[in-house]
Write a protein that holds these residues in place. Sequence first.
Motif, short mmCIF file in Angstrom:
data_model
loop_
_atom_site.label_atom_id
_atom_site.label_comp_id
_atom_site.label_asym_id
_atom_site.label_seq_id
_atom_site.Cartn_x
_atom_site.Cartn_y
_atom_site.Cartn_z
N GLY A 1 0.90 -1.18 0.03
CA GLY A 1 0.00 -0.04 -0.05
C GLY A 1 0.94 1.16 0.11
N THR A 2 1.87 1.17 0.85
CA THR A 2 2.69 2.48 0.91
C THR A 2 3.42 2.66 -0.50
OG1 THR A 2 3.23 1.77 3.18
CG2 THR A 2 4.94 3.05 2.04
N GLN B 1 -7.50 -15.77 6.31
CA GLN B 1 -7.58 -16.55 5.13
C GLN B 1 -8.04 -15.87 3.87
OE1 GLN B 1 -10.23 -19.57 6.34
NE2 GLN B 1 -8.81 -20.58 7.76
N ARG C 1 -4.19 -13.71 -5.64
CA ARG C 1 -3.66 -14.20 -4.64
C ARG C 1 -3.43 -15.85 -4.54
NH1 ARG C 1 -4.31 -9.69 -0.54
NH2 ARG C 1 -2.57 -9.77 0.78
N ARG D 1 1.41 -0.05 12.39
CA ARG D 1 0.45 0.64 11.41
C ARG D 1 -0.78 1.44 11.99
NH1 ARG D 1 -0.81 -2.51 6.14
NH2 ARG D 1 -1.54 -3.95 7.61
N TYR E 1 0.15 5.17 7.77
CA TYR E 1 1.28 5.55 8.67
C TYR E 1 1.91 4.35 9.42
CZ TYR E 1 -0.32 10.42 7.79
OH TYR E 1 -0.68 11.77 7.29
N ARG F 1 -1.99 -14.56 8.73
CA ARG F 1 -1.79 -13.91 7.39
C ARG F 1 -0.80 -14.28 6.64
NH1 ARG F 1 -2.85 -8.06 9.43
NH2 ARG F 1 -1.93 -7.42 7.30
N ALA G 1 14.48 -1.94 2.83
CA ALA G 1 15.28 -0.55 2.98
C ALA G 1 14.03 0.14 3.16
CB ALA G 1 15.79 -0.32 1.67
P1 AP5 Z 1 -4.70 -6.78 2.40
O1 AP5 Z 1 -5.34 -5.53 2.94
O2 AP5 Z 1 -4.16 -6.81 1.06
O3 AP5 Z 1 -3.51 -6.93 3.68
P2 AP5 Z 1 -2.10 -7.67 3.57
O4 AP5 Z 1 -1.65 -8.40 2.56
O5 AP5 Z 1 -1.84 -8.39 4.73
O6 AP5 Z 1 -1.10 -6.39 3.36
P3 AP5 Z 1 -1.25 -5.08 3.97
O7 AP5 Z 1 -2.25 -4.32 3.51
O8 AP5 Z 1 -1.21 -5.46 5.79
O9 AP5 Z 1 0.28 -4.46 4.15
P4 AP5 Z 1 0.89 -3.74 2.81
O10 AP5 Z 1 1.89 -4.78 2.00
O11 AP5 Z 1 0.06 -2.82 2.07
O12 AP5 Z 1 1.92 -2.78 3.75
P5 AP5 Z 1 1.67 -1.22 4.13
O13 AP5 Z 1 2.01 -0.51 3.02
O14 AP5 Z 1 0.37 -0.87 4.65
O15 AP5 Z 1 -5.47 -7.95 2.81
C1 AP5 Z 1 -6.22 -7.99 3.89
C2 AP5 Z 1 -7.22 -9.41 4.02
O16 AP5 Z 1 -8.10 -9.35 2.94
C3 AP5 Z 1 -6.34 -10.72 3.77
O17 AP5 Z 1 -5.97 -11.22 4.88
C4 AP5 Z 1 -7.57 -11.49 3.00
O18 AP5 Z 1 -8.36 -12.14 4.03
C5 AP5 Z 1 -8.38 -10.61 2.33
N1 AP5 Z 1 -8.01 -10.59 1.03
C6 AP5 Z 1 -7.06 -9.48 0.33
N2 AP5 Z 1 -6.89 -9.77 -0.92
C7 AP5 Z 1 -7.51 -11.13 -1.26
C8 AP5 Z 1 -7.50 -11.81 -2.61
N3 AP5 Z 1 -7.09 -11.43 -3.48
N4 AP5 Z 1 -8.27 -12.98 -2.19
C9 AP5 Z 1 -8.82 -13.15 -1.17
N5 AP5 Z 1 -8.80 -12.60 0.05
C10 AP5 Z 1 -8.21 -11.60 -0.01
O19 AP5 Z 1 2.86 -1.23 5.28
C11 AP5 Z 1 2.74 -1.74 6.40
C12 AP5 Z 1 3.50 -0.75 7.61
O20 AP5 Z 1 4.95 -0.72 7.46
C13 AP5 Z 1 2.66 0.76 7.36
O21 AP5 Z 1 2.66 0.92 8.89
C14 AP5 Z 1 3.91 1.26 6.65
O22 AP5 Z 1 3.87 2.82 7.14
C15 AP5 Z 1 5.17 0.50 7.32
N6 AP5 Z 1 6.06 0.61 5.95
C16 AP5 Z 1 5.95 0.32 4.61
N7 AP5 Z 1 7.07 0.40 4.13
C17 AP5 Z 1 7.95 0.39 4.89
C18 AP5 Z 1 9.40 0.52 4.82
N8 AP5 Z 1 10.16 0.47 3.74
N9 AP5 Z 1 10.26 0.71 6.07
C19 AP5 Z 1 9.46 0.84 7.24
N10 AP5 Z 1 8.20 0.66 7.40
C20 AP5 Z 1 7.47 0.67 6.29
#
Ligand code: AP5
Length: 222
Positions: free
Chosen positions: A19-20, A62, A94, A129, A139, A169, A195
């Motif tokens: 997402g970031t 899931q 996925r 997060r 954030y 997850r 990074a």
């Molecule tokens: P979904 O919302 O897609 O969640 P996810 O894959 O677990 O990924 P996230 O959104 O948690 O993380 P992200 O990779 O976007 O990280 P972010 O940038 O926020 O899915 C949720 C649920 O929906 C699934 O479990 C499933 O049940 C269902 N689902 C979704 N898609 C599906 C599909 N195709 N089929 C079936 N079911 C589905 O970053 C995380 C944190 O880290 C933030 O706080 C950010 O600020 C920080 N951060 C980011 N980058 C850095 C960096 N480089 N250094 C330090 N901190 C960082």
Amino acid sequence: VDSEPLKIMISGAPASGKGTQCEFITKKYGLVHIAAGDLLRTEVASGSENGKLAKKYMEKGQLVPDEIVVMMVKERLLMSNSQEQGWLLDGYPRSLSQARALEEHGIRPDLFILLDVSEEFLVERVVGRRLDPVTGKIYHLKYSPPESEEITARLNQRFDDTEEKVILRLQTHHQNVKDVLSIYEDITIKVDGNASKEDVFAQIDSALAGLVGQKKRTSTPL
Ligand code: AP5
């Protein structure tokens, strides 16, 4: 000469930074961001039957059944703005069945980005997060703290952002990622996601800039 719009997929473990990075990519490249998780959370918030069912799966970490997800994403992909501006598909497909459903409709990206982050960082990223319900911005209390107290006061946490749930997850991710990669092997780039977010974007940006250049060279004048 106008070239074909970009079609990009981004994948990676939970909290790997999808997402970031999508915030950076859409800002620079103007693609339509389609995030499966965001679409599902909107459905959950609406209180619909599909939303209620989806929440049960999301709480267990899931995959939500294809009956709910596949149509939802396909509709967005086929909308005229996605077709005209190009699209950035986040967290989809996925599973093998989702990838195949796209292939059957001739929907294939130019590039499949895989964010590679060490597991030791993922839990910390998840529990820190926070989301801004007003701007939708992501954030992190430590790594991307909010800019003002006003924003801090209104931040939300996702219902599946606990240490216990991120482990579930992550298991789901490991069960499916190889199958999905097998479909996009020839167009995959693996990006080091450990990074800083700016440095991660620099890697993605250079791949996308290369693609845009390539598309311009190969597009023929009307
Ligand atoms: P979904 O919302 O897609 O969640 P996810 O894959 O677990 O990924 P996230 O959104 O948690 O993380 P992200 O990779 O976007 O990280 P972010 O940038 O926020 O899915 C949720 C649920 O929906 C699934 O479990 C499933 O049940 C269902 N689902 C979704 N898609 C599906 C599909 N195709 N089929 C079936 N079911 C589905 O970053 C995380 C944190 O880290 C933030 O706080 C950010 O600020 C920080 N951060 C980011 N980058 C850095 C960096 N480089 N250094 C330090 N901190 C960082």
